[in-house]
Motif scaffolding. Sequence first.
Motif, PDB file in Angstrom:
ATOM      1  N   LEU A  80      34.682  43.555  50.958  1.00  0.00           N
ATOM      2  CA  LEU A  80      34.106  42.640  49.972  1.00  0.00           C
ATOM      3  C   LEU A  80      33.014  41.807  50.614  1.00  0.00           C
ATOM      4  O   LEU A  80      33.227  41.173  51.646  1.00  0.00           O
ATOM      5  CB  LEU A  80      35.221  41.740  49.428  1.00  0.00           C
ATOM      6  CG  LEU A  80      34.995  40.984  48.128  1.00  0.00           C
ATOM      7  CD1 LEU A  80      34.801  41.953  46.963  1.00  0.00           C
ATOM      8  CD2 LEU A  80      36.180  40.068  47.838  1.00  0.00           C
ATOM      9  N   ASP A 117      35.573  35.007  38.274  1.00  0.00           N
ATOM     10  CA  ASP A 117      34.935  36.289  37.998  1.00  0.00           C
ATOM     11  C   ASP A 117      35.678  37.046  36.903  1.00  0.00           C
ATOM     12  O   ASP A 117      35.098  37.905  36.243  1.00  0.00           O
ATOM     13  CB  ASP A 117      34.903  37.137  39.273  1.00  0.00           C
ATOM     14  CG  ASP A 117      34.095  36.479  40.369  1.00  0.00           C
ATOM     15  OD1 ASP A 117      32.858  36.467  40.263  1.00  0.00           O
ATOM     16  OD2 ASP A 117      34.701  35.947  41.321  1.00  0.00           O
ATOM     17  N   GLU A 118      36.946  36.715  36.728  1.00  0.00           N
ATOM     18  CA  GLU A 118      37.787  37.494  35.816  1.00  0.00           C
ATOM     19  C   GLU A 118      38.944  36.619  35.339  1.00  0.00           C
ATOM     20  O   GLU A 118      39.501  35.833  36.111  1.00  0.00           O
ATOM     21  CB  GLU A 118      38.323  38.712  36.574  1.00  0.00           C
ATOM     22  CG  GLU A 118      38.974  39.779  35.752  1.00  0.00           C
ATOM     23  CD  GLU A 118      39.234  41.039  36.599  1.00  0.00           C
ATOM     24  OE1 GLU A 118      40.290  41.653  36.421  1.00  0.00           O
ATOM     25  OE2 GLU A 118      38.360  41.382  37.444  1.00  0.00           O
ATOM     26  N   PRO A 150      39.707  40.207  47.842  1.00  0.00           N
ATOM     27  CA  PRO A 150      39.691  39.527  46.541  1.00  0.00           C
ATOM     28  C   PRO A 150      40.993  38.765  46.319  1.00  0.00           C
ATOM     29  O   PRO A 150      42.041  39.125  46.875  1.00  0.00           O
ATOM     30  CB  PRO A 150      39.524  40.678  45.538  1.00  0.00           C
ATOM     31  CG  PRO A 150      40.034  41.887  46.245  1.00  0.00           C
ATOM     32  CD  PRO A 150      39.745  41.682  47.703  1.00  0.00           C
ATOM     33  N   TRP A 201      44.548  43.292  46.843  1.00  0.00           N
ATOM     34  CA  TRP A 201      44.310  41.944  46.349  1.00  0.00           C
ATOM     35  C   TRP A 201      45.419  41.042  46.874  1.00  0.00           C
ATOM     36  O   TRP A 201      46.573  41.457  46.946  1.00  0.00           O
ATOM     37  CB  TRP A 201      44.353  41.915  44.822  1.00  0.00           C
ATOM     38  CG  TRP A 201      43.281  42.680  44.138  1.00  0.00           C
ATOM     39  CD1 TRP A 201      43.137  44.054  44.077  1.00  0.00           C
ATOM     40  CD2 TRP A 201      42.197  42.149  43.394  1.00  0.00           C
ATOM     41  NE1 TRP A 201      42.032  44.379  43.359  1.00  0.00           N
ATOM     42  CE2 TRP A 201      41.430  43.230  42.914  1.00  0.00           C
ATOM     43  CE3 TRP A 201      41.807  40.840  43.087  1.00  0.00           C
ATOM     44  CZ2 TRP A 201      40.296  43.051  42.140  1.00  0.00           C
ATOM     45  CZ3 TRP A 201      40.668  40.655  42.308  1.00  0.00           C
ATOM     46  CH2 TRP A 201      39.920  41.751  41.849  1.00  0.00           C
ATOM     47  N   LYS A 213      28.228  30.918  35.755  1.00  0.00           N
ATOM     48  CA  LYS A 213      28.604  32.209  35.180  1.00  0.00           C
ATOM     49  C   LYS A 213      28.579  32.142  33.658  1.00  0.00           C
ATOM     50  O   LYS A 213      28.840  31.101  33.051  1.00  0.00           O
ATOM     51  CB  LYS A 213      30.001  32.613  35.663  1.00  0.00           C
ATOM     52  CG  LYS A 213      30.093  32.853  37.165  1.00  0.00           C
ATOM     53  CD  LYS A 213      31.489  33.303  37.553  1.00  0.00           C
ATOM     54  CE  LYS A 213      31.623  33.443  39.065  1.00  0.00           C
ATOM     55  NZ  LYS A 213      30.735  34.486  39.603  1.00  0.00           N
ATOM     56  N   ARG A 224      36.671  30.119  48.525  1.00  0.00           N
ATOM     57  CA  ARG A 224      35.215  30.336  48.575  1.00  0.00           C
ATOM     58  C   ARG A 224      34.588  29.711  49.809  1.00  0.00           C
ATOM     59  O   ARG A 224      33.675  30.276  50.405  1.00  0.00           O
ATOM     60  CB  ARG A 224      34.589  29.779  47.293  1.00  0.00           C
ATOM     61  CG  ARG A 224      34.937  30.608  46.057  1.00  0.00           C
ATOM     62  CD  ARG A 224      34.556  29.925  44.774  1.00  0.00           C
ATOM     63  NE  ARG A 224      34.835  30.780  43.612  1.00  0.00           N
ATOM     64  CZ  ARG A 224      35.278  30.329  42.457  1.00  0.00           C
ATOM     65  NH1 ARG A 224      35.488  29.030  42.285  1.00  0.00           N
ATOM     66  NH2 ARG A 224      35.515  31.165  41.457  1.00  0.00           N
ATOM     67  N   TYR A 237      35.619  37.048  45.333  1.00  0.00           N
ATOM     68  CA  TYR A 237      35.886  37.502  43.959  1.00  0.00           C
ATOM     69  C   TYR A 237      37.241  36.935  43.563  1.00  0.00           C
ATOM     70  O   TYR A 237      38.257  37.214  44.211  1.00  0.00           O
ATOM     71  CB  TYR A 237      35.897  39.025  43.875  1.00  0.00           C
ATOM     72  CG  TYR A 237      35.938  39.535  42.444  1.00  0.00           C
ATOM     73  CD1 TYR A 237      34.762  39.953  41.809  1.00  0.00           C
ATOM     74  CD2 TYR A 237      37.129  39.589  41.736  1.00  0.00           C
ATOM     75  CE1 TYR A 237      34.784  40.409  40.501  1.00  0.00           C
ATOM     76  CE2 TYR A 237      37.158  40.043  40.416  1.00  0.00           C
ATOM     77  CZ  TYR A 237      35.981  40.457  39.808  1.00  0.00           C
ATOM     78  OH  TYR A 237      36.004  40.900  38.493  1.00  0.00           O
TER      79      TYR A 237
END
Length: 333
Positions: free
Chosen positions: A216, A306-307, A187, A169, A2, A207, A220
């Motif tokens: 989804l 991702d964030e 997520p 979430w 990423k 994952r 994420y």
Amino acid sequence: MKSLQDTRLSLLDLVAVREGGTVAQALEIALRTAQKAEALGFTRYWLAEHHNMPGIASSATAVLIGHIAGGTSRIRVGSGGVMLPNHAPLVVAEAFGTLAELYPGRIDLGLGRAPGTDGPTMRALRRDRVETEQDFPRDVAELQQLLGPVTPGQRIIAMPGAGTNVPIWLLGSSLFSAQLAAHMGLPYAFASHFAPRMLHQALDMYRELFRPSATLAKPYAIVGVPVIAAPTDEEAEFLASSTYQRVLGILTGQRSRLQPPVENYAAQLSPSECAAIGDFLRAGVVGSPDSVRRHFQTLLDSTQADEFMLVSDIYDPALRLRSLEIAAQAIAS
């Protein structure tokens, strides 16, 4: 791999009540902070549910989400999280369904399974309810049903709530929620802003076990990151002493309001206190713009997040906004 430039930034706010300040001021600072985060292009602004804590004003989380969403226009606003064992799923569905109708496409429902408080307060919140390990997965599934489309023969309908499909979430600091999020195809946000020890193991498990769902298609993951940024490393370390005092209070059971920074605070601590604070903030960064960028890159390389969900507890609200600016610039550069 990423790219740092493609990594989203968000903010988790505990709505700290500052020493010498009031709850009303803390709530006003929260709104200004959310507005600044929106202007900086942050993806979401989350509020955490805590109870019976003198320095935190976000206990009525859904009420505050509505206030913040009403004072912003684009940024997603949500819970990071609602402590689901404290609430009946129907009550949560109705509250967040109402928010979703008021602010379409902008509300997140992050869920945790911790009490968010001490034992006596937990019992006051839950009354006679005794929680089992199976309650949380069952309650999450019930919430999904209540927020989804009404099915034939469904007897209990959240109104508002039904059909809003508020994004759910799962939050956690251990492996339980990582496995559940993977199993349910949801997520996942890891609370490395205060419990970083199992970060990589939880992400790997999430994952590896992830099952695509209607919600989804692929995993994420959000990673919590404490950030104290300033023009120089020295100033950042000085400002971070407010966070160090807060963390030490958590570790010793002596919670208080957010304290002003103290010169050379770390030098006044014992080696064991410094080590405990360092372990708590292992995923964090304190420093200049270059230091922040280097840390972000290192964290991204190791987690492939991702964030990043930032937590920035700085006593001076203006310097806190500056810290967020530096973080945003570090990601963009």
